[in-house]
Structures are given as C-alpha cells and as structure tokens.
Design a protein around this motif. Structure first.
Motif, PDB file in Angstrom:
ATOM      1  N   GLN B  92     -91.269 -38.894  98.637  1.00  0.00           N
ATOM      2  CA  GLN B  92     -91.427 -39.675  96.987  1.00  0.00           C
ATOM      3  C   GLN B  92     -90.118 -39.435  96.192  1.00  0.00           C
ATOM      4  N   LEU B  95     -87.323 -41.711  97.990  1.00  0.00           N
ATOM      5  CA  LEU B  95     -87.579 -42.982  97.746  1.00  0.00           C
ATOM      6  C   LEU B  95     -87.237 -43.516  96.298  1.00  0.00           C
ATOM      7  N   ARG B 100     -82.292 -48.515 100.281  1.00  0.00           N
ATOM      8  CA  ARG B 100     -83.366 -49.097 100.831  1.00  0.00           C
ATOM      9  C   ARG B 100     -84.028 -48.275 101.912  1.00  0.00           C
ATOM     10  N   ARG B 101     -85.408 -48.506 101.935  1.00  0.00           N
ATOM     11  CA  ARG B 101     -86.047 -47.657 102.823  1.00  0.00           C
ATOM     12  C   ARG B 101     -85.396 -47.756 104.314  1.00  0.00           C
ATOM     13  N   ARG B 102     -85.059 -48.695 104.795  1.00  0.00           N
ATOM     14  CA  ARG B 102     -84.409 -48.699 106.160  1.00  0.00           C
ATOM     15  C   ARG B 102     -83.356 -47.863 106.270  1.00  0.00           C
ATOM     16  N   CYS B 262     -90.799 -49.424 106.403  1.00  0.00           N
ATOM     17  CA  CYS B 262     -90.220 -50.146 105.246  1.00  0.00           C
ATOM     18  C   CYS B 262     -91.193 -51.083 104.630  1.00  0.00           C
ATOM     19  N   ARG B 263     -92.187 -51.490 105.460  1.00  0.00           N
ATOM     20  CA  ARG B 263     -93.098 -52.581 104.681  1.00  0.00           C
ATOM     21  C   ARG B 263     -94.506 -52.116 104.519  1.00  0.00           C
ATOM     22  N   ARG B 264     -95.031 -50.951 105.120  1.00  0.00           N
ATOM     23  CA  ARG B 264     -96.400 -50.563 105.021  1.00  0.00           C
ATOM     24  C   ARG B 264     -96.527 -49.027 104.380  1.00  0.00           C
ATOM     25  N   LEU B 265     -95.681 -48.325 104.672  1.00  0.00           N
ATOM     26  CA  LEU B 265     -96.009 -46.945 104.241  1.00  0.00           C
ATOM     27  C   LEU B 265     -96.123 -46.583 102.655  1.00  0.00           C
ATOM     28  N   ASN B 266     -97.450 -46.124 102.452  1.00  0.00           N
ATOM     29  CA  ASN B 266     -97.605 -46.077 101.061  1.00  0.00           C
ATOM     30  C   ASN B 266     -97.563 -44.407 101.055  1.00  0.00           C
ATOM     31  N   VAL B 267     -96.811 -43.885  99.992  1.00  0.00           N
ATOM     32  CA  VAL B 267     -96.450 -42.411  99.978  1.00  0.00           C
ATOM     33  C   VAL B 267     -97.340 -42.013  98.690  1.00  0.00           C
TER      34      VAL B 267
END
Lengths: 307, 267
Positions: B92, B95, B100-102, B262-267
C-alpha cells in the motif's frame, strides 16, 4: 473544485457488503471527516478513493482523474494509514530521503518534514524503534514530503494516547492552515473530528447517513439542549412540558431547567419560553444553549435512519 | 529526477529487502561449492562421442544442485518480497508512489529473479570457464542451450508461485505450491518415460518437454552418442522449439501475473 468525487460506490467481500451506493464529495481546502463505527466501510471507501481497490459498481474521481494505477495523482496525494507500513529496519532519515528521490524532491525536504512533525531528533533511529505516536508522526511526514494538495488519513489516532492524539490533530490543523492541504480524515473517535473538520460524512453499514458541515448537521439532527435559569423551576417545567410539543425532555432542579428540543422548535423556542414564563410568573435569570457533541450527532443520525 | 529514479529506488529498496547480509554471500558460496563439487566429466575422451555431448553432460552436471538452490531462492524471494509486501500491507505504501503498477512489479521481479539468476549464471559460467575453457569456447551454443532449457523450468516454477502468491495474497502458499510443482515434475520425469515406453508413444515426452525443455535437450544430446539407442531422438530444431515453448509458457504466466497485479489486485 472537488478533490474527490465518488458516485454510487459499491463494494462487497463475498456476501458482506462493505460500501453500498456511496456518494461523496471533498472540496478543495476543506477538512472532511469520515465518521462511523468499526466496519462502517470507511477504510474500503478510502482504498477505493486512493485507487488501491476497484469498486464493484460506481466510480471515483480523485483530482479529476481515475485513481487506479495513476502516478500523476500519486504525486499530488499523501496517504496516512491506520497501521503504517514501512520497512522496519531502515533508518528514519535514510528512508525519507529515499522517498524524496522517488518523488523527485530535494533530499533536504526529509529533514524539513521531520522538523515539522517534531521528529527531527529521531532521525538516526530505525523505523522499528519508533513508538506508536512517533510512527504516526513519521507517517504524516512521509505523506506530506512531496507537498501534496490532498492527504487521506485513515484512523490515524486510534492507537495513540491523548497527548499524542492532540499533537497530531494540531499538526493537521497547522498543515491545513499554513499549507492549504485538503484532508479527508476517517475516524471512529468522534471528538477529534469535531476539533479539526469543517464537514463530516457519517457512514454506517456502507452507506452515507448524513453529510454536510457540522453546524448544519447539528441543526438537522441534534435535539438542542437549553438551560434555563429561573426562580420557579418546578412551575415552569410543568408548563413547558404541557404547552410546547417540540420539547422532547424537560428536567427541573433547584436552580433551573434543562430542556431538549426538537428541530421544529429551534426558531421560536426563546420567544415561547419568555411567554410561558410570564404566564406562570416565573423570572428568567438566564438562558444558555449547550453545544451538542459529535457523539450525539452521530447517535441521532443513526437513530433517525433506523426509524 | 524522473520515473527512472523512482524505479531505481524501488528496485534498490527491494534488493535491500531480498538480500539482507549475508544471504547473497551465503548463496554465492553455495553456488560456487556445489558447481565444483558436482561437476562431472563422465566418459570424456571416449572414441566416437562428439564433443558437444561432453559439454552438454558437463554443463548439466554442474547445474544439478545449484539449479535446485536457484529454484528455491526464487520461491523464497517471491514469498519474502512480493508475498510479504502484500500480506503485511507494505505494498500500500509502495503503491502510493508515483509509479505505474507494472513498473513496481518489474522492479520487484528484477530484484527477486534478476539478481538470483545473474549470480547463478555468473558463478556457473566462471566455473565452466575454469574447468574446461577451450571446450566451452568452442561449444558456446551447447552451453547456452543447456542453460536456457534448465532455467526455463526454474522460471516456470517461479512464475507459477508468483501468480499463486498474487491470487491468494499469501507468499507462503505460493511457495508451497511452487515446491509441490517442482517435486511433481521431478516425479513426472520418470513417469513420463515409463508412460512413453508403456504406450510406445513419444507424445507424453513431447508434452512434458513443453514445460520442461531440458528433457528434450537431454534426449537430443544423448542421441548424439553413436553406441547409444534412445527412445526419442528429437531434431535440433525440435529441441529449440521446446525451449521456445517453455519460455512462451513462462512468459504467458508472467503476463497473467502482470495483468492481475496491474488490473485486478485490490490491496
């Protein structure tokens, strides 16, 4: 300008609905409190605003943009988590200098923010050696190091002693006043929100029960308590009970009367008291309006929804 | 200062977390020791056997235990790096940085995979060059192909562990799955041979080689020995294709991991 616009947010964890059709707006320059008991959906809401979590339905705009995987927004936003997550073995100043480099700000800013949060003396300690209060201050320093326009703080005072709590709130107040930082603060400890917030959003069971600035909410939801000092409390209290329908509760003691009135009596209550005092030949020695607490506001809001 | 600096800072922070003293030093020692201890020269100098086979045999023998250590190190790095970050919530904080996440995942993987593989290859190649410099120099393609084939399997296991760690948000579970897959495939090596002989079909071997191309490479080089009859004799092109397929499969799993992170991971 609205810093946060959340519309119709919905998020569930399996069968448990955490946030249910939430609408929220945070305007620039304000300090907004997100208030609600544990499990009300505050943290989930904050995570969706920050782009750490995708809503199942609805959408969020943070600084006018979709917050999911958006580096541009990150450089204008600071975050303080309830349980700050930092690499424990790193030293305070070293870590903040690294954060300066990540955000592309001068490394001298690290010591500057440590001084601002009164943590400069601990610059050489490892993060794991900080006390809970110091860690929260460190988290604030970390959140404001890149001079963000907007800071989100989630339950930041819940693990702190009263002194540390008060210092943190003063710091938030100072940042808001001096650096015009917009804050969204979530808390279930209500007095602290009333100390720093311009407006509150009351959440329960994932829904917004009420929102607005504090005085508006008090007017709308909280029965006002009025203290009347009189020479004939027993006579006057009977008359008030009988003749004023908006009096919810009235108690007399040797020096006066305390009455709780509903919203509809707000405009005429003083006039009505004077009139009824004359009728029963009681002398009014003074009238005081007692300020309602945020706890009372919260209770009233939730109660009114339950009805 | 820009995104490059931010990326390097995240990478440096990951390296700091993944390789606290003396992990890296201890691994280097283990790689070095096991590389020399297990180096084999069986049959070297026998008449009629092409040099390629010896180079393959030596490279393969050198890699045995170090490859196992590498696979375990990759799994450990996934658990303690990415897995821990997700479990403890450090992700967290990461992020919240302007990347970017990637880029964040790439920095994490460069630390978890890149450094470990670099260390492994560096020590292995040094050992090979010390043991048989002339043979290695004249058979670089064999050395390269043998390493690529074996690394493909280690990376395949690691990428499965990574995907599982992200999906389940538990590094330890991801690692357990990785170890299970590793040993399952070790058992499968024998089972596939048995199955192929029992059915008199090379199909099980071909299928298995898609995941573990070192199996096909092994058959290819073994078939170069004139007096040895092997059940399956894949061509060089075919062996290369299996290596390609192994990497394609690993790349696909890594792509799924990136997509999810990148598209789905909810933290």
């Amino acid at each position: 300008m609205s810093i946060v616009i959340a519309e119709d947010l919905f998020k569930s964890y399996g069968k448990v609905v955490a946030v249910d059709g939430l609408f929220l707006r945070v305007n620039e320059g304000s300090v907004v409190g997100l208030m609600g008991p544990n499990g009300a959906g505050k943290t989930t809401t904050i995570k969706m605003i920050l782009g750490l979590m995708k809503p199942d339905r609805g959408h969020v705009k943070l600084l006018g943009q979709d917050p999911w995987d958006n580096p541009e927004i990150r450089s204008q936003t600071g975050v303080v988590y309830e349980k700050p997550f930092f690499p424990a073995s790193e030293k305070v100043l070293d870590y903040l200098e690294r954060v300066c480099r990540i955000f592309g700000v001068s490394e001298s800013r690290a010591l500057e923010v440590l001084k601002l949060v009164n943590l400069d003396e601990a610059f050489d300690r490892t993060i794991k050696a900080l006390s809970a209060g110091m860690l929260q201050k460190f988290a604030i320093a970390h959140a404001i190091i890149h001079e963000p326009k907007f800071v989100i703080a989630d339950e930041i005072t819940s693990n702190l002693d009263p002194k540390a709590r008060s210092e943190l709130l003063d710091l938030i107040d100072q940042l808001h006043e001096d650096q015009k930082v917009t804050f969204l603060l979530s808390s279930h400890i209500l007095p602290e929100l009333s100390k720093v917030c311009d407006a509150v959003v009351v959440l329960n069971k994932g829904k917004v029960y009420a929102s607005g600035n504090l005085s508006e909410l008090y007017d709308e939801f909280v029965a006002r308590t009025i203290r009347i000092l009189t020479d004939k409390p027993r006579e006057l209290v009977e008359t008030l009970r009988k003749k004023l329908s908006y009096v919810e509760k009235a108690d007399a003691d040797s020096q006066g009367i305390s009455i709780k009135i509903l919203k509809e009596g707000t405009d005429t209550v003083y006039e009505d008291i004077s009139k009824l005092a004359r009728e029963c030949e009681a002398k009014i020695l003074g009238i005081e309006t007692e300020s309602a607490s945020l706890e009372e506001l919260y209770k009233q809001v939730v109660d009114s929804e339950a009805k | 200062m820009g995104k490059g600096t931010a990326f390097l800072e995240i990478l440096s922070s990951s390296l700091h977390g993944d390789y606290k003293f003396p992990i890296l030093e201890f691994l280097a020692f283990l790689f070095l020791l096991s590389s020399f201890v297990f180096a084999g020269f069986g049959g070297f100098g026998s008449t009629g056997v092409p040099e390629e086979y010896y180079v393959f045999f030596m490279t393969n023998s050198l890699m045995g235990l170090p490859l196992f250590i590498l696979a375990m190190l990759l799994l450990r790095n996934i658990a303690s790096g990415i897995g821990n970050d997700i479990e403890k919530g450090t992700i967290q904080t990461i992020l919240a940085y302007p990347l970017r996440r990637r880029s964040i995942l790439t920095a994490k993987l460069l630390s978890s995979f890149g450094v470990a593989i670099f260390l492994f290859l560096g020590i292995q190649i040094s050992a090979l060059c010390t043991l048989a410099p002339e043979m290695v120099a004249s058979n670089l393609l064999v050395v390269l192909l043998t390493y690529m084939a074996n690394l493909s399997f280690a990376l395949f296991i690691a990428s499965i562990a990574l995907l599982m760690t992200l999906l389940l948000r538990k590094g330890s579970v991801g690692v357990v799955i990785g170890i299970m897959v590793f040993f399952l495939f070790s058992i499968l090596t024998s089972l596939v041979s048995f199955w192929a002989h029992a059915t008199n079909s090379i199909l099980p071997m071909q299928l298995y080689s898609l995941v573990n191309p070192s199996f096909a490479i092994n058959f290819y080089y073994s078939s170069l020995q004139p007096q040895v009859q092997v059940f399956w004799t894949p061509s060089f092109t075919e062996a290369l294709l299996y290596v390609g397929a192994g990497y394609a499969l690993t790349t696909f799993i890594l792509f799924l991991s990136y997509f999810y992170f990148c598209r789905r991971l909810n933290v």
